[in-house]
Design a protein around this motif. Structure first.
Motif, PDB file in Angstrom:
ATOM      1  N   TYR A  39       0.941  -1.088   0.019  1.00 57.25           N
ATOM      2  CA  TYR A  39       0.014   0.225   0.086  1.00 57.25           C
ATOM      3  C   TYR A  39       0.944   1.660   0.548  1.00 57.25           C
ATOM      4  CZ  TYR A  39      -3.342   3.278   1.819  1.00 57.25           C
ATOM      5  OH  TYR A  39      -3.947   4.618   2.375  1.00 57.25           O
ATOM      6  N   PHE A  40       2.029   1.565   0.865  1.00 58.62           N
ATOM      7  CA  PHE A  40       2.905   2.604   1.246  1.00 58.62           C
ATOM      8  C   PHE A  40       3.845   2.739  -0.058  1.00 58.62           C
ATOM      9  CE2 PHE A  40       7.075   4.836   2.365  1.00 58.62           C
ATOM     10  CZ  PHE A  40       6.080   5.026   3.567  1.00 58.62           C
ATOM     11  N   LYS A  41       3.950   1.420  -0.945  1.00 57.52           N
ATOM     12  CA  LYS A  41       4.586   1.497  -2.382  1.00 57.52           C
ATOM     13  C   LYS A  41       3.947   2.376  -3.588  1.00 57.52           C
ATOM     14  CE  LYS A  41       7.687  -0.964  -5.412  1.00 57.52           C
ATOM     15  NZ  LYS A  41       8.190  -1.908  -6.094  1.00 57.52           N
ATOM     16  N   ASP A  42       2.658   1.561  -3.245  1.00 57.36           N
ATOM     17  CA  ASP A  42       1.800   2.167  -4.304  1.00 57.36           C
ATOM     18  C   ASP A  42       1.069   3.615  -4.015  1.00 57.36           C
ATOM     19  OD1 ASP A  42       1.079   0.081  -5.437  1.00 57.36           O
ATOM     20  OD2 ASP A  42      -0.152  -0.682  -3.945  1.00 57.36           O
ATOM     21  N   LEU A  43       1.411   4.154  -2.675  1.00 58.34           N
ATOM     22  CA  LEU A  43       1.212   5.567  -2.937  1.00 58.34           C
ATOM     23  C   LEU A  43       2.541   5.931  -3.059  1.00 58.34           C
ATOM     24  CD1 LEU A  43      -0.676   6.083   0.421  1.00 58.34           C
ATOM     25  CD2 LEU A  43      -1.516   6.645  -1.633  1.00 58.34           C
ATOM     26  N   HIS A  44       4.118   5.847  -2.805  1.00 60.73           N
ATOM     27  CA  HIS A  44       4.784   6.763  -2.353  1.00 60.73           C
ATOM     28  C   HIS A  44       6.440   6.185  -3.462  1.00 60.73           C
ATOM     29  CE1 HIS A  44       3.909   8.928   0.744  1.00 60.73           C
ATOM     30  NE2 HIS A  44       3.594   7.961   1.554  1.00 60.73           N
ATOM     31  N   GLY A  45       6.020   4.974  -4.298  1.00 58.81           N
ATOM     32  CA  GLY A  45       6.858   4.789  -5.599  1.00 58.81           C
ATOM     33  C   GLY A  45       8.201   3.681  -4.336  1.00 58.81           C
ATOM     34  N   HIS A  46       7.666   3.877  -3.073  1.00 61.91           N
ATOM     35  CA  HIS A  46       9.065   2.872  -3.103  1.00 61.91           C
ATOM     36  C   HIS A  46       8.715   1.872  -1.566  1.00 61.91           C
ATOM     37  CE1 HIS A  46       9.676   5.540   0.759  1.00 61.91           C
ATOM     38  NE2 HIS A  46       9.488   6.417  -0.140  1.00 61.91           N
ATOM     39  N   LYS A  47       9.253   1.451  -1.022  1.00 58.79           N
ATOM     40  CA  LYS A  47       8.638   0.650  -0.149  1.00 58.79           C
ATOM     41  C   LYS A  47       9.940   1.003   1.442  1.00 58.79           C
ATOM     42  CE  LYS A  47       7.166  -3.741  -2.240  1.00 58.79           C
ATOM     43  NZ  LYS A  47       7.878  -4.990  -2.283  1.00 58.79           N
TER      44      LYS A  47
ATOM     45  N   ALA B 262      12.466   3.628  10.878  1.00 59.02           N
ATOM     46  CA  ALA B 262      13.182   3.563   9.461  1.00 59.02           C
ATOM     47  C   ALA B 262      12.318   3.779   8.211  1.00 59.02           C
ATOM     48  CB  ALA B 262      12.941   2.639   9.753  1.00 59.02           C
ATOM     49  N   TYR B 263      11.433   4.916   9.294  1.00 59.07           N
ATOM     50  CA  TYR B 263      10.391   5.346   7.761  1.00 59.07           C
ATOM     51  C   TYR B 263      10.768   6.802   6.987  1.00 59.07           C
ATOM     52  CZ  TYR B 263       6.500   1.461   7.460  1.00 59.07           C
ATOM     53  OH  TYR B 263       5.771   0.251   7.860  1.00 59.07           O
ATOM     54  N   GLY B 264      11.683   6.502   7.917  1.00 57.57           N
ATOM     55  CA  GLY B 264      12.827   7.723   7.336  1.00 57.57           C
ATOM     56  C   GLY B 264      12.270   9.186   6.664  1.00 57.57           C
ATOM     57  N   HIS B 265      11.983   9.822   5.989  1.00 56.64           N
ATOM     58  CA  HIS B 265      11.556  10.921   5.858  1.00 56.64           C
ATOM     59  C   HIS B 265      10.125  11.500   5.772  1.00 56.64           C
ATOM     60  CE1 HIS B 265      10.201   8.504   2.581  1.00 56.64           C
ATOM     61  NE2 HIS B 265       9.211   9.371   2.234  1.00 56.64           N
ATOM     62  N   ILE B 266       9.348  10.626   6.764  1.00 53.69           N
ATOM     63  CA  ILE B 266       8.059  10.833   7.326  1.00 53.69           C
ATOM     64  C   ILE B 266       7.679  10.509   8.640  1.00 53.69           C
ATOM     65  CG2 ILE B 266       5.603   9.545   6.664  1.00 53.69           C
ATOM     66  CD1 ILE B 266       6.571   8.260   4.143  1.00 53.69           C
TER      67      ILE B 266
END
Length: 190
Positions: free
Chosen positions: A24-32, A43-47
């Motif tokens: 789901y996250f990859k579909d929204l942001h283009g990466h897992k 670990a989700y870093g920039h978010i």
């Protein structure tokens, strides 16, 4: 006869929440995201955490939440425990939203049958499970989250941390790390 009660987490303990959330996250942001456990938000870093929480709540309020696949061994062992007279109670940190609650029940009933779980207790994803753990005494408790397992252990429950790939080398001095639901079954029924 003493009532046999099993307390268990749901996401990543009995169903594959992280796998589906990562897609789901990859579909929204283009990466897992870089880890498999949403509880490790760093670990989700920039978010930022508030934004991550929005993504988690949106996912948990979507049709994706009813399609979470069961862990194969849980699909076999939980109904077996129920047939052997165990009361199974889920304590899940998926949110307290009514729609999330309904979707969670729909998924659990679809995967495990309508009678397997006697109750599911809901908390928000960042809250402590002690609010619900205090309602029970000395029960087996299964979770993939170390903090929840430690809390249950301190409250007198027989905690087990279920092994997942993001806990590869984890060891705890007093709480056993179990490989799967077959091992859990062996521990709680002997």
């Amino acid at each position: 006869m003493t009532q046999k009660i099993l307390l268990t987490d749901i996401d990543d303990a009995i169903v594959s929440w992280s796998t589906h959330f990562r897609k789901y996250f990859k579909d929204l942001h283009g990466h897992k995201p870089t880890v498999r456990s949403a509880s490790e938000t760093v670990a989700y870093g920039h978010i930022p955490i508030p934004e991550l929480e929005e993504h988690i709540l949106a996912f948990n309020n979507s049709d994706h939440f009813t399609d979470l696949q069961p862990k194969a061994d849980a699909c076999k062992i939980l109904p077996k425990l129920k047939k052997e007279g165990w009361t199974i109670v889920g304590i899940t940190a998926c949110g307290r939203d009514q729609k999330t609650d309904e979707l969670r029940w729909k998924n659990i009933n679809k995967m495990f049958g309508e009678q397997t779980f006697s109750d599911i207790r809901f908390i928000n994803w960042y809250e402590c499970k002690s609010e619900h753990l205090k309602d029970f005494e000395n029960c087996p408790f299964v979770d993939d989250n170390i903090k929840h397992a430690e809390t249950a252990h301190k409250m007198g429950h027989r905690s087990m941390i279920i092994h997942r790939s993001y806990r590869r080398k984890f060891k705890h001095p007093t709480i056993p790390v179990v490989s799967d639901w077959n091992e859990i079954y062996e521990r709680i029924t002997k």
